[in-house]
Design a protein around this motif. Structure first.
Motif, mmCIF file in Angstrom:
data_model
loop_
_atom_site.group_PDB
_atom_site.id
_atom_site.type_symbol
_atom_site.label_atom_id
_atom_site.label_comp_id
_atom_site.label_asym_id
_atom_site.label_seq_id
_atom_site.Cartn_x
_atom_site.Cartn_y
_atom_site.Cartn_z
ATOM 1 N N ASP A 97 0.854 -1.182 0.000
ATOM 2 C CA ASP A 97 0.000 0.000 0.000
ATOM 3 C C ASP A 97 0.893 1.236 0.000
ATOM 4 O OD1 ASP A 97 -2.277 -1.475 0.058
ATOM 5 O OD2 ASP A 97 -2.748 -1.096 2.167
ATOM 6 N N ASP A 99 0.045 4.099 1.379
ATOM 7 C CA ASP A 99 -0.339 5.041 2.436
ATOM 8 C C ASP A 99 0.477 4.882 3.708
ATOM 9 O OD1 ASP A 99 -1.327 2.660 3.243
ATOM 10 O OD2 ASP A 99 -3.437 3.239 3.203
ATOM 11 N N GLN A 101 0.619 2.469 5.807
ATOM 12 C CA GLN A 101 -0.011 1.785 6.940
ATOM 13 C C GLN A 101 0.717 0.502 7.322
ATOM 14 O OE1 GLN A 101 -4.098 1.921 5.259
ATOM 15 N NE2 GLN A 101 -4.643 2.044 7.407
ATOM 16 N N ARG A 215 -4.227 4.695 9.361
ATOM 17 C CA ARG A 215 -3.809 5.717 8.412
ATOM 18 C C ARG A 215 -3.327 6.967 9.111
ATOM 19 N NH1 ARG A 215 -4.954 7.137 3.255
ATOM 20 N NH2 ARG A 215 -5.528 5.264 2.132
HETATM 21 MG MG LIG Z 1 -4.764 1.910 3.675
#
Ligand SMILES: [Mg+2]
Ligand SMILES: Nc1nc2c(ncn2[C@@H]2O[C@H](COP(=O)(O)OP(=O)(O)OP(=O)(O)O)[C@@H](O)[C@H]2O)c(=O)[nH]1
Length: 394
Positions: A97, A99, A101, A215
């Motif tokens: 991912d 982001d 995370q 997040r």
């Molecule tokens: Mg995510």
């Protein structure tokens, strides 16, 4: 000898996260001494200018690559991998991912797994050493889909199917059947489906632990209802295929999603209708007929709002809110007329008898009531689909 690792990062509106995620990934080089890390950002035309951030990073660093793709996580992943194969010729392919995370050190364990001789290595929150720090409802989703995937679809010894952190060899990636992988779907169904296709391609697989945090910036693109719906229908479809049945359940269910949502709203509406009916009688002191009048209108309003903001949310209509509400009421009135006619018809034909079911005396009029549901549901759906929320986008 230095080997190449290509990491695909799919992005949609990750402007605040992308730079940090890339820094974290490149920092893993210290534990991946023999590896040359390349990153492919595959962006679905983000509206927050993630693309510009990625383009700039790619210009500054030849190990960072940038491509633009259509919407969808599956599209981002698969097109990213196809680009990597063609342009980077990696020894190992991976995905994470964008982001931030997932703690980036999982990459080291993923690559080590491949070095040990596995074809496909999956990061997992559900094995020893892994952890899932998301909200309770999200943890329930992860666990629930894991159980369904394991026991309905298989393989049983995989613990987690629904996160992105994975690595595999180019050889096994080329073997998987992209035509039966639903990678163009808008939900994240590509994640569990990819495991299924890998196993079908004969991959030797294992899981390694990862830590999944909340997040920091941006927002979730995961539509949990739609994803759950796809997971259930996909794993059942996979089960049928394993039994040798060729019914395309996933395909049919995907097309019927709006009808299913509409039916669920109808069901909720019936419960709302009943609760308000009893409420106005018992607490409001209204006569039953008046209560029914009010409770029906409350249920209509309830159904309208749910259909407007959920079932038909993605329809582009040109009419106003009030216009649609008016139409929806008219359609419901039509449904009422149909149900009264149906009950009248059965009453004329079969009258007021009753039938004995397992010692219970069940009056015919109960069947008359339930007989109205399918035709009224069809009427309501078809007319609202074609008129009230008509898609005017061509
Ligand atoms: Mg995510
Ligand atoms: N290219 C591309 N990437 C996407 C798309 N939708 C989601 N992503 C990326 O896929 C990854 C996972 O999406 P998230 O929204 O983080 O989903 P999630 O991690 O289940 O949900 P959160 O825990 O709230 O973050 C992120 O890197 C997203 O930017 C898309 O349509 N296209």
């Amino acid at each position: 000898m230095i080997k190449k690792l290509a990491v695909v990062l799919p992005t949609f509106n990750e402007k605040e996260n992308l730079q940090n995620t890339i820094t974290e990934i490149l920092a893993q080089a210290k534990n991946l001494a023999d590896w040359d890390i390349h990153i492919i950002v595959s962006d679905s035309h983000s509206t927050d200018k993630t693309g510009e951030v990625a383009k700039k990073l790619a210009e500054e660093n030849p190990k960072i690559h940038f491509i633009e793709v259509e919407r969808g996580l599956g599209v981002g992943l698969i097109k990213g991998h196809q680009y990597a194969l063609k342009k980077i010729h990696p020894d190992v392919m991976a995905q994470l991912d964008a982001d931030g995370q997932v703690e980036a050190d999982v990459l080291v364990r993923l690559v080590q797994g491949i070095e040990q001789g596995y074809d496909f290595v999956m990061g997992s929150r559900l094995i020893k050493g892994g952890s899932n720090q998301l909200s309770f409802s999200r943890r329930i989703f992860t666990l629930g889909s894991s159980l369904m995937c394991r026991f309905l679809m298989g393989p049983m010894d995989v613990k987690e199917f629904t996160n992105s952190a994975r690595a595999f060899t180019p050889e096994i990636f080329k073997k998987i059947d992209l035509n039966s992988l639903p990678w163009r779907e808008k939900t994240f169904i590509v994640q569990p489906a990819f495991v299924n296709e890998m196993v079908k391609a004969g991959a030797k697989y294992k899981e390694v632990p990862l830590v999944f945090k909340n997040r920091l910036e941006g927002y979730s693109k995961n539509k949990v209802f739609n994803y759950t719906y796809d997971v259930i229908t996909y794993v059942l479809d996979a089960r049928f295929k394993k039994w040798g049945l060729s019914f395309p359940l996933f395909y049919v269910a995907r097309r019927a999603k709006t009808v299913v949502k509409f039916g669920m709203v109808g069901f909720v509406g019936t419960v709302v209708d009943f609760i308000f009916y009893k409420f106005f009688i018992n607490l409001g002191g209204f006569p039953p007929a008046t209560s029914k009048g009010i409770s029906t209108e409350v249920a209509i309003l309830n159904n309208f709002l749910l259909n407007n903001y959920w079932t038909f949310k993605y329809r582009k209509t040109k009419t106003s809110f009030a216009h649609k509400l008016g139409l929806f009421n008219l359609v419901s009135l039509g449904g009422l007329a149909i149900s009264v006619m149906i009950v009248k018809f059965f009453d004329l034909v079969y009258g007021e008898g009753s039938v004995n079911i397992l010692g219970l005396n069940v009056a015919y009029n109960n069947f008359y009531f339930f007989a109205t549901i399918p035709p009224v549901m069809v009427w309501n759906f078809v007319v609202n689909h074609l008129v009230t929320w008509r898609n005017q986008n061509g």
